[in-house]
Design a protein around this motif. Structure first.
Motif, PDB file in Angstrom:
ATOM      1  N   ILE A 165      26.095 -32.356  65.166  1.00 26.35           N
ATOM      2  CA  ILE A 165      24.963 -32.594  66.067  1.00 26.35           C
ATOM      3  C   ILE A 165      24.444 -31.268  66.616  1.00 26.35           C
ATOM      4  CG2 ILE A 165      24.315 -33.554  68.313  1.00 26.35           C
ATOM      5  CD1 ILE A 165      26.211 -35.905  67.690  1.00 26.35           C
ATOM      6  N   ARG A 166      25.368 -30.414  67.060  1.00 20.96           N
ATOM      7  CA  ARG A 166      24.952 -29.093  67.574  1.00 20.96           C
ATOM      8  C   ARG A 166      24.178 -28.323  66.513  1.00 20.96           C
ATOM      9  NH1 ARG A 166      22.826 -25.303  68.012  1.00 20.96           N
ATOM     10  NH2 ARG A 166      23.352 -23.306  68.965  1.00 20.96           N
ATOM     11  N   GLN A 167      24.632 -28.353  65.285  1.00 22.64           N
ATOM     12  CA  GLN A 167      23.972 -27.610  64.214  1.00 22.64           C
ATOM     13  C   GLN A 167      22.601 -28.188  63.878  1.00 22.64           C
ATOM     14  OE1 GLN A 167      27.013 -27.860  61.209  1.00 22.64           O
ATOM     15  NE2 GLN A 167      28.166 -26.104  62.017  1.00 22.64           N
ATOM     16  N   SER A 168      22.396 -29.470  64.156  1.00 21.94           N
ATOM     17  CA  SER A 168      21.110 -30.109  63.854  1.00 21.94           C
ATOM     18  C   SER A 168      20.075 -29.902  64.955  1.00 21.94           C
ATOM     19  CB  SER A 168      21.301 -31.615  63.640  1.00 21.94           C
ATOM     20  OG  SER A 168      21.519 -32.285  64.868  1.00 21.94           O
ATOM     21  N   LEU A 169      20.520 -29.516  66.164  1.00 19.13           N
ATOM     22  CA  LEU A 169      19.593 -29.409  67.292  1.00 19.13           C
ATOM     23  C   LEU A 169      18.691 -28.187  67.172  1.00 19.13           C
ATOM     24  CD1 LEU A 169      21.713 -30.393  70.418  1.00 19.13           C
ATOM     25  CD2 LEU A 169      19.690 -31.576  69.551  1.00 19.13           C
ATOM     26  N   LEU A 170      17.428 -28.410  67.440  1.00 18.85           N
ATOM     27  CA  LEU A 170      16.472 -27.314  67.482  1.00 18.85           C
ATOM     28  C   LEU A 170      16.708 -26.465  68.735  1.00 18.85           C
ATOM     29  CD1 LEU A 170      13.308 -29.414  66.563  1.00 18.85           C
ATOM     30  CD2 LEU A 170      14.461 -27.770  65.067  1.00 18.85           C
ATOM     31  N   PRO A 171      16.342 -25.191  68.704  1.00 19.58           N
ATOM     32  CA  PRO A 171      16.437 -24.372  69.924  1.00 19.58           C
ATOM     33  C   PRO A 171      15.672 -25.042  71.075  1.00 19.58           C
ATOM     34  CG  PRO A 171      15.949 -22.993  68.020  1.00 19.58           C
ATOM     35  CD  PRO A 171      15.849 -24.419  67.543  1.00 19.58           C
ATOM     36  N   GLY A 172      16.312 -25.122  72.224  1.00 17.44           N
ATOM     37  CA  GLY A 172      15.685 -25.779  73.368  1.00 17.44           C
ATOM     38  C   GLY A 172      15.915 -27.274  73.422  1.00 17.44           C
ATOM     39  N   GLY A 173      16.636 -27.815  72.435  1.00 18.06           N
ATOM     40  CA  GLY A 173      16.931 -29.242  72.418  1.00 18.06           C
ATOM     41  C   GLY A 173      18.146 -29.576  73.275  1.00 18.06           C
TER      42      GLY A 173
END
Length: 247
Positions: free
Chosen positions: A155-163
């Motif tokens: 999940i962390r790896q899929s999150l966009l910056p600022g997500g």
């Protein structure tokens, strides 16, 4: 849509089976969750409010372990970012079918809602796409403990910056006295909502091998191990908590 009262454990059972999100549970789930989880309506509605802070234009929002889609509905009500869409995921066929019905009913009551798709899948095997917001509302506690870090890392790896990840969970407490007190208060909450001693005991027996809560300290440590830099508790009522995890 009509909702039935939760009477699943009202009669004595010769053997209490493990809790399963089947059609019987789906039929009474709105009543069950409201009477069992302190602060549940507040958590759900405010996940939508919080999501509006982090949702980015032209991005995907996940509701992982969506059950009947309460969080998805809140996301659709509150998120105004342009060209967002919601992907709701659950591994229960009965939940997915009813969730689709509820979202269709929501479509008939509101205009210009975010598009939402509901899919039946195991989130442990789901290939996560880039997203600005991931919500897991009382889902991680049903994942095998040894697989939780793996899932949170993906999940962390899929999150966009600022997500952000919004994670709601039942807690256990590392201090025995605190654990006993909060457990007693949670039982009192259930009694106040009309559950009998038999219902409380049988539901506890059904779910104890299925749901494995963590402590707040464990959640923080695991989220940081998964690559999140900041973990912010934004809500707690008795032994239920919701966190914002920032990449």
């Amino acid at each position: 849509m009509s909702q039935e009262s939760d009477r699943l454990f009202a009669q004595p059972l010769a053997q209490v089976p493990d809790f399963v999100f089947n059609e019987d549970v789906v039929r009474v789930f709105p009543d069950m969750i409201k009477r069992s989880v302190p602060g549940y309506p507040t958590i759900v509605e405010n996940i939508g409010v919080l999501a509006a802070r982090f949702a980015q234009p032209h991005s995907l929002l996940y509701d992982l372990g969506c059950s009947l889609g309460a969080v998805t509905q809140a996301l659709r009500r509150h998120v105004q970012a342009e060209d967002c869409r919601v992907l709701a995921v659950d591994n229960s066929a009965a939940m997915v079918a009813r969730c689709r019905e509820y979202l269709h009913a929501q479509d008939s009551m509101f205009q210009e809602l975010l598009p939402a798709e509901v899919i039946e899948a195991d989130i442990l095997g789901l290939e996560l796409q880039p997203a600005s917001l991931v919500a897991m509302n009382f889902t991680l506690q049903f994942i095998q403990p040894e697989r939780r870090l793996e899932l949170l890392t993906r999940i962390r790896q899929s999150l966009l910056p600022g997500g952000a990840l919004i994670l709601s969970e039942k807690l256990r407490f590392e201090d025995d006295e605190e654990q006993e007190l909060l457990n007693e208060l949670h039982i009192a909450f259930k009694r106040a909502n009309g559950y009998s001693e038999l219902e409380i005991a049988q539901k506890r027996n059904a779910i104890e091998n299925v749901m494995k809560p963590d402590s707040l300290e464990q959640h923080g440590k695991r989220l940081r191990a998964a690559g999140f830099r900041k973990v912010v508790p934004w809500f707690q009522c008795l032994n239920f908590v919701s966190l914002i995890a920032l990449p």
